[in-house]
Enzyme design. Structure first.
Site, mmCIF file in Angstrom:
data_model
loop_
_atom_site.group_PDB
_atom_site.id
_atom_site.type_symbol
_atom_site.label_atom_id
_atom_site.label_comp_id
_atom_site.label_asym_id
_atom_site.label_seq_id
_atom_site.Cartn_x
_atom_site.Cartn_y
_atom_site.Cartn_z
ATOM 1 N N PHE A 42 -6.358 0.037 5.172
ATOM 2 C CA PHE A 42 -4.995 -0.033 4.622
ATOM 3 C C PHE A 42 -4.666 1.220 3.813
ATOM 4 O O PHE A 42 -3.549 1.737 3.879
ATOM 5 C CB PHE A 42 -4.838 -1.285 3.753
ATOM 6 N N GLU A 71 0.822 -1.217 0.000
ATOM 7 C CA GLU A 71 0.000 0.000 0.000
ATOM 8 C C GLU A 71 0.854 1.264 0.000
ATOM 9 O O GLU A 71 0.528 2.251 -0.653
ATOM 10 C CB GLU A 71 -0.935 0.016 1.219
#
Lengths: 314, 281
Positions: free
Chosen positions: A82, A57
């Site tokens: 996330f 991410e």
């Protein structure tokens, strides 16, 4: 209520495909959740403009920033927890500060993620994103609004955070192309109290208002889909005209919709208000609608909050 | 490979000396900033800005320009000096480094002419460089992307996310340079986190690796020339350098990672040493 339910994630994926046909410079990114976020629909249609980075991410946000410096319009998607939590510093340093053309569209916002439990139920994302200069924050109320919002943010330069839910949502608005950024919408008028809600909680607020009308309480319901910049005028007008404000959100009551509304009221037109939402607790596992009931975020729970607030003399 | 003429080598060494002089001047006047890692990168920036990069100071947004990301953003004094000397903005502005009203922010910002990516929070620049390199492939443009990383910086995990991603995407248009000066803010890097075997690490992540003396401009030039021949891999140049290079009391000292000359005498010593070094070039 007789509503048609539709997946906001699917509406997002379909809109990306539609935009992909119109915009050559549109790039979509995901971090190994594309079948859940529905960016895979874009990936199938435009494999050369889709980058699935795997479980990275932070790297994804940095790459998105780099792509944006070359003139790409970049949509990045993951689960809200996330996208905003794991990669907060990348969003801050590489996207918000340089005001790059990156649209963070996160799915699975809020406790309605359900069975996965607290680790996946993001209830701080709106606060995190609102705190960033240059970041604009939108929580669409339904799938029709998702389509409008996605087209809108694609056409506007600079960073946006758009929060979607996992669950299907009832379509409360019509399917048209004009999104009024920064403008709240009155979904139901009323004179005794105003419920200001975001996302999935707007439909439950409307149901609560129906229940309350039978008890003689006339509640206004406002859909506050733009959280930043927030519609001050609509908040002040509601305070002036109805005298009481309840905010409802599938998010922590700290730093979310309730905090934003409270800031406006305190500075402009203080009236009795309550913030309803996740009351500074992490969620638990369970079916999404059982969780809404558990945390009082269903129609019954909201109606109870309204009744309590109606006890306050003004 | 064509031999680089001696006059060119000398010119690049002189530019590196000019960059060092500016680093001292800027951090002394700002009473803040990071001289150690700026001095160690002087030759690298000299070669990039006066030999390697395809750039046009009159057209800083030229779509086909090579990109440069200073991932170790705290080396901004050396970076800004190179940009100004190359003509992106007047050198006089360097005197306003870190001061209110100047566009020369403490760490690189996009408002600075010639800066391709804002940096400062370590471990993020390589990801942005990967994004730029992917964009070049998407658009069939032939520009290259260069990123300069600190050795302390690569302790950040996100660097290795980007490293894996770059080789997955066969980004042969991406060249990373690691300023291996052995020192970070608090201590020597290997007393904090063991980085060696560093060359093998990058190699195992799917990169071409070149290990050179980062103060030898000829070696820097040749390493970059070799890196550009890659047909399917990103390349990294591990540039072995000396932190604080060129100023005796700053060399190999963690103290001057983030501290300017501490008094008039230190300032004058630094300038005198750099002037002496210049006469020897």
């Amino acid at each position: 209520m007789n509503w048609e339910y539709e997946s906001p994630r699917k509406a997002y994926g379909e809109t990306l495909v539609e935009l992909g046909r119109e915009m050559d410079n549109l790039v979509v990114m995901d971090a190994d959740l594309s079948t859940s976020t529905k960016t895979a629909m874009f990936g199938n249609a435009f494999p050369d403009r889709f980058i699935n980075v795997g479980l990275q991410e932070q790297n994804m946000m940095g790459i998105a920033a780099g792509l944006a410096t070359t003139g790409k319009v970049v949509f990045v998607s993951s689960f809200a927890v996330f996208a905003t939590g794991r990669a907060y510093d990348q969003i801050r340093q590489s996207i918000a500060y340089p005001k790059l053309n990156v649209k963070i569209v996160a799915t699975h916002g809020g406790v309605t993620v359900g069975e996965d439990g607290a680790s996946h139920q993001m209830i701080e994302d709106v606060g995190l994103m609102c705190g960033l200069p240059n970041m604009r924050v939108i929580v669409p109320v339904d799938s029709n609004e998702v389509r409008r919002v996605i087209k809108f943010v694609a056409s506007e330069n600079g960073p946006f955070y758009v929060r979607l839910t996992r669950t299907a949502l009832p379509n409360l608005t019509e399917n048209d192309d004009s999104f009024h950024f920064g403008k709240a919408t009155i979904m139901r008028d009323g004179s005794d109290i105003t419920i200001i809600a975001m996302g999935i909680e707007v439909s439950y607020s409307l149901m609560a208002a129906e229940m309350l009308s039978k008890e003689g309480i006339d509640a206004r319901v406002i859909n506050m889909s733009t959280i930043k910049p927030i519609d001050k005028d609509a908040i002040v007008k509601a305070a002036r005209e109805t005298g009481r404000i309840l905010t409802v959100e599938d998010h922590n009551i700290y730093n979310g919709l309730g905090s934003r509304v409270a800031e406006v009221l305190v500075e402009n037109y203080p009236v009795p208000m309550r913030r309803h939402g996740m009351k500074d607790v992490f969620g638990v596992s369970g079916k999404w609608n059982a969780l809404l009931e558990h945390y009082g975020l269903d129609a019954k729970g909201i109606a109870n909050e309204v009744r309590n607030l109606m006890e306050v003399k003004i | 490979m064509a031999e680089v003429p001696q006059y060119k080598i000398r010119e690049l060494r002189l530019k590196a000396n000019d960059i060092r002089r500016w680093v001292i001047e800027m951090t002394w006047r700002a009473k803040s900033g990071h001289p150690g890692g700026s001095l160690s990168a002087a030759e690298i920036l000299s070669v990039l800005y006066f030999h390697e990069l395809r750039i046009d100071p009159k057209n800083p947004d030229w779509p086909d320009r090579d990109r440069f990301v200073l991932s170790k953003g705290h080396a901004s004094p050396a970076y800004y000096a190179a940009l100004a000397m190359r003509g992106f903005f007047p050198e006089d502005e360097l005197l306003n480094f870190r001061k209110l009203g100047s566009f020369l922010q403490g760490h690189p910002s996009l408002i600075v002419p010639g800066v391709d990516m804002c940096t400062g929070s370590l471990g993020q620049g390589l990801s942005a460089a990967v994004g730029m390199a992917i964009a070049a492939k998407m658009d069939n443009r032939d520009y290259r992307v260069y990123a300069l990383l600190g050795d302390g910086e690569i302790q950040e995990g996100a660097v290795w996310e980007a490293a894996m991603c770059a080789s997955t995407h066969s980004l042969n248009n991406l060249i990373a340079i690691v300023d291996r000066n052995m020192i970070q803010l608090d201590d020597f890097t290997d007393r904090m986190v063991k980085l060696d075997p560093l060359e093998e690490k990058w190699h195992s992540f799917g990169w071409n690796v070149f290990s050179i003396n980062g103060h030898d401009v000829r070696q820097i030039i040749y390493a970059l020339e070799e890196a550009k021949k890659s047909d399917n891999k990103p390349s990294v140049v591990i540039a072995h350098t000396v932190k604080g290079k060129g100023v005796s009391y700053m060399e190999n000292s963690p103290k001057y990672h983030g501290k300017p000359p501490q008094n008039e005498e230190e300032y004058k010593t630094a300038i005198r040493e750099l002037e002496e070094a210049r006469r020897g070039i």
